[in-house]
Write a protein that holds these residues in place. Structure first.
Motif, PDB file in Angstrom:
ATOM      1  N   HIS A 138     105.146 100.492  65.881  1.00 55.77           N
ATOM      2  CA  HIS A 138     106.125  99.499  66.313  1.00 55.77           C
ATOM      3  C   HIS A 138     106.560  99.721  67.756  1.00 55.77           C
ATOM      4  N   ASN A 139     106.372 100.949  68.270  1.00 51.33           N
ATOM      5  CA  ASN A 139     106.726 101.192  69.666  1.00 51.33           C
ATOM      6  C   ASN A 139     105.823 100.419  70.614  1.00 51.33           C
ATOM      7  N   ALA A 140     104.588 100.147  70.185  1.00 54.34           N
ATOM      8  CA  ALA A 140     103.679  99.382  71.043  1.00 54.34           C
ATOM      9  C   ALA A 140     104.200  97.970  71.270  1.00 54.34           C
ATOM     10  N   LEU A 141     104.917  97.415  70.301  1.00 54.38           N
ATOM     11  CA  LEU A 141     105.446  96.059  70.466  1.00 54.38           C
ATOM     12  C   LEU A 141     106.493  96.007  71.577  1.00 54.38           C
ATOM     13  N   ILE A 142     107.310  97.063  71.699  1.00 57.37           N
ATOM     14  CA  ILE A 142     108.286  97.106  72.785  1.00 57.37           C
ATOM     15  C   ILE A 142     107.575  97.138  74.131  1.00 57.37           C
ATOM     16  N   LEU A 143     106.506  97.911  74.223  1.00 55.77           N
ATOM     17  CA  LEU A 143     105.749  97.972  75.468  1.00 55.77           C
ATOM     18  C   LEU A 143     105.110  96.624  75.780  1.00 55.77           C
ATOM     19  N   TRP A 144     104.620  95.923  74.755  1.00 58.43           N
ATOM     20  CA  TRP A 144     104.039  94.594  74.973  1.00 58.43           C
ATOM     21  C   TRP A 144     105.101  93.616  75.483  1.00 58.43           C
ATOM     22  N   MET A 145     106.297  93.710  74.935  1.00 60.98           N
ATOM     23  CA  MET A 145     107.363  92.821  75.385  1.00 60.98           C
ATOM     24  C   MET A 145     107.697  93.052  76.863  1.00 60.98           C
ATOM     25  N   VAL A 146     107.779  94.336  77.254  1.00 58.32           N
ATOM     26  CA  VAL A 146     108.101  94.644  78.651  1.00 58.32           C
ATOM     27  C   VAL A 146     106.983  94.179  79.576  1.00 58.32           C
ATOM     28  N   ARG A 147     105.730  94.437  79.170  1.00 56.30           N
ATOM     29  CA  ARG A 147     104.613  94.010  80.018  1.00 56.30           C
ATOM     30  C   ARG A 147     104.531  92.489  80.101  1.00 56.30           C
ATOM     31  N   LEU A 148     104.745  91.789  79.006  1.00 58.67           N
ATOM     32  CA  LEU A 148     104.721  90.325  79.039  1.00 58.67           C
ATOM     33  C   LEU A 148     105.826  89.788  79.933  1.00 58.67           C
ATOM     34  N   PHE A 149     106.982  90.420  79.904  1.00 59.13           N
ATOM     35  CA  PHE A 149     108.081  90.009  80.771  1.00 59.13           C
ATOM     36  C   PHE A 149     107.703  90.186  82.242  1.00 59.13           C
ATOM     37  N   GLU A 150     107.084  91.320  82.572  1.00 56.20           N
ATOM     38  CA  GLU A 150     106.699  91.571  83.956  1.00 56.20           C
ATOM     39  C   GLU A 150     105.611  90.598  84.404  1.00 56.20           C
ATOM     40  N   TYR A 151     104.629  90.343  83.543  1.00 50.47           N
ATOM     41  CA  TYR A 151     103.571  89.395  83.900  1.00 50.47           C
ATOM     42  C   TYR A 151     104.142  87.991  84.083  1.00 50.47           C
ATOM     43  N   ALA A 152     105.087  87.607  83.215  1.00 51.91           N
ATOM     44  CA  ALA A 152     105.676  86.272  83.321  1.00 51.91           C
ATOM     45  C   ALA A 152     106.473  86.129  84.615  1.00 51.91           C
ATOM     46  N   ARG A 153     107.144  87.182  85.037  1.00 49.10           N
ATOM     47  CA  ARG A 153     107.880  87.132  86.309  1.00 49.10           C
ATOM     48  C   ARG A 153     106.916  87.039  87.489  1.00 49.10           C
ATOM     49  N   GLN A 154     105.829  87.800  87.438  1.00 51.48           N
ATOM     50  CA  GLN A 154     104.862  87.748  88.525  1.00 51.48           C
ATOM     51  C   GLN A 154     104.184  86.387  88.608  1.00 51.48           C
ATOM     52  N   ALA A 155     103.980  85.738  87.442  1.00 51.13           N
ATOM     53  CA  ALA A 155     103.349  84.420  87.431  1.00 51.13           C
ATOM     54  C   ALA A 155     104.322  83.305  87.787  1.00 51.13           C
ATOM     55  N   GLY A 156     105.607  83.600  87.881  1.00 50.38           N
ATOM     56  CA  GLY A 156     106.591  82.603  88.259  1.00 50.38           C
ATOM     57  C   GLY A 156     107.169  81.817  87.104  1.00 50.38           C
ATOM     58  N   HIS A 157     106.897  82.221  85.870  1.00 50.15           N
ATOM     59  CA  HIS A 157     107.443  81.514  84.712  1.00 50.15           C
ATOM     60  C   HIS A 157     108.900  81.887  84.452  1.00 50.15           C
ATOM     61  N   LEU A 158     109.294  83.073  84.875  1.00 50.07           N
ATOM     62  CA  LEU A 158     110.677  83.528  84.728  1.00 50.07           C
ATOM     63  C   LEU A 158     111.227  83.825  86.121  1.00 50.07           C
ATOM     64  N   GLU A 159     112.399  83.309  86.390  1.00 46.00           N
ATOM     65  CA  GLU A 159     113.018  83.509  87.692  1.00 46.00           C
ATOM     66  C   GLU A 159     114.369  84.201  87.507  1.00 46.00           C
ATOM     67  N   GLY A 160     114.639  85.154  88.372  1.00 46.88           N
ATOM     68  CA  GLY A 160     115.898  85.870  88.310  1.00 46.88           C
ATOM     69  C   GLY A 160     115.889  87.019  89.291  1.00 46.88           C
ATOM     70  N   SER A 161     117.059  87.518  89.590  1.00 46.37           N
ATOM     71  CA  SER A 161     117.187  88.624  90.528  1.00 46.37           C
ATOM     72  C   SER A 161     116.878  89.950  89.833  1.00 46.37           C
ATOM     73  N   SER A 162     117.094  91.040  90.559  1.00 53.18           N
ATOM     74  CA  SER A 162     116.848  92.358  89.972  1.00 53.18           C
ATOM     75  C   SER A 162     117.778  92.639  88.799  1.00 53.18           C
ATOM     76  N   GLY A 163     118.969  92.053  88.825  1.00 47.95           N
ATOM     77  CA  GLY A 163     119.881  92.228  87.693  1.00 47.95           C
ATOM     78  C   GLY A 163     119.348  91.617  86.420  1.00 47.95           C
ATOM     79  N   PHE A 164     118.589  90.525  86.551  1.00 45.61           N
ATOM     80  CA  PHE A 164     117.973  89.899  85.377  1.00 45.61           C
ATOM     81  C   PHE A 164     116.985  90.848  84.713  1.00 45.61           C
ATOM     82  N   GLU A 165     116.154  91.507  85.511  1.00 46.23           N
ATOM     83  CA  GLU A 165     115.195  92.468  84.964  1.00 46.23           C
ATOM     84  C   GLU A 165     115.913  93.664  84.351  1.00 46.23           C
ATOM     85  N   GLN A 166     116.980  94.120  85.005  1.00 42.53           N
ATOM     86  CA  GLN A 166     117.724  95.255  84.488  1.00 42.53           C
ATOM     87  C   GLN A 166     118.359  94.945  83.137  1.00 42.53           C
ATOM     88  N   GLN A 167     118.911  93.749  82.994  1.00 42.06           N
ATOM     89  CA  GLN A 167     119.515  93.361  81.724  1.00 42.06           C
ATOM     90  C   GLN A 167     118.471  93.269  80.619  1.00 42.06           C
TER      91      GLN A 167
END
Length: 289
Positions: free
Chosen positions: A39-68
């Motif tokens: 189940h720990n792999a799912l947390i890593l997948w969520m974090v990586r998907l979040f980072e990929y989505a931000r790099q692709a421009g699907h999610l927009e927000g400042s550094s505080g958004f990523e920290q939250q």
């Protein structure tokens, strides 16, 4: 207990109920991760998907958004980690160590404290014996509950406090994140293109009625496919459709592809056991240039 979900049958059932996707099941089944830590792999997948989505421009927000977001992932990790700790009921190694040291220090220092305060030698000896019996005895009794039937070292009189077990459990957290990102279930190009519809599942999975309907649709689709293949075979036999000719391969190329076909060691034998057959396959594979 949710332990049956970790079995191959349980993971296939989660795919049927829309909890995980088929690529996720394949990766979790073949990943070099302990069964109880998948189940720990799912947390890593969520974090990586979040980072990929931000790099692709699907999610927009400042550094505080990523920290939250990362903070919420840490909260999720803490919540499901506490569940296993409560079920195991193991005492931490630090607690067992500090109690042992405290009891030993108190018993060793009591005679010096008694003599320094002017207590008579008789009371000092008596008090030391009583404290040793009660403190050390109660602590030994507490450790006996870790192995009440003396199964680990029967009749040897050893300390039931298994230090190696406590150390192993303490070190288990240092490898829980390894190999979790060896494979990722969603291709990067689909994330960049926003083509994630096939990976979106219901929030609570499919209901029993929906699961039965999906299984029925899958059976109907399989039956139609088999009927089409049967009609195609009948048409080929009747001469209405030209059959597909097999691909001709040069004999030398075929021998090279499958190795030395004249070698008797590579000839399959139906009388071999499964282990012997696997060993024979590995030996023949090594001979292929």
């Amino acid at each position: 207990s949710h332990r049956p979900l970790l079995t191959p049958q349980g993971m296939r059932r989660m795919v049927d109920r829309g909890i995980i996707t088929e690529p996720e099941r394949d990766i979790l089944s073949n990943a070099q991760i302990p069964v109880t830590q998948k189940h720990n792999a799912l947390i890593l997948w969520m974090v990586r998907l979040f980072e990929y989505a931000r790099q692709a421009g699907h999610l927009e927000g400042s550094s505080g958004f990523e920290q939250q977001f990362l903070e919420k992932c840490h909260v999720i990790r803490a919540q499901y980690g506490a569940i296993g700790d409560e079920l195991q009921g193991r005492m931490p190694l630090a607690y067992a160590h500090i109690v042992q040291v405290s009891v030993d220090v108190i018993l060793w220092m009591y005679p010096f404290m008694a003599l320094s305060t002017g207590m008579t030698p008789f009371l000092s000896v008596l008090g030391t014996g009583l404290l040793t019996m009660f403190y050390q005895g109660l602590f030994n009794l507490a450790k006996q509950f870790l192995d009440p039937y003396d199964n680990e070292s029967y009749g040897k009189g050893e300390d039931p406090l298994c230090i190696d077990t406590l150390i192993a459990e303490s070190n288990a957290g240092s490898v829980r994140w390894m190999n979790g990102l060896a494979e990722f279930p969603i291709p990067l190009d689909k994330i960049n293109n926003g083509d994630l519809l096939e990976y979106q599942l219901p929030m609570r999975g499919w209901t029993i009625e929906q699961t039965l309907q999906r299984e029925e649709d899958a059976r109907i689709a399989q039956a139609l496919k088999e009927a089409e293949e049967a009609e195609k075979r009948l048409a080929e036999e009747a001469g209405l459709v030209e059959p597909v000719l097999p691909l001709e391969i040069d004999e030398n190329i075929e021998v090279l592809m499958r190795g030395d076909s004249d070698d008797e060691e590579c000839v399959p034998d139906e009388n071999l056991t499964m282990e012997e057959a696997l060993e024979r396959m590995e030996e023949c594979t090594e001979k292929v240039p």
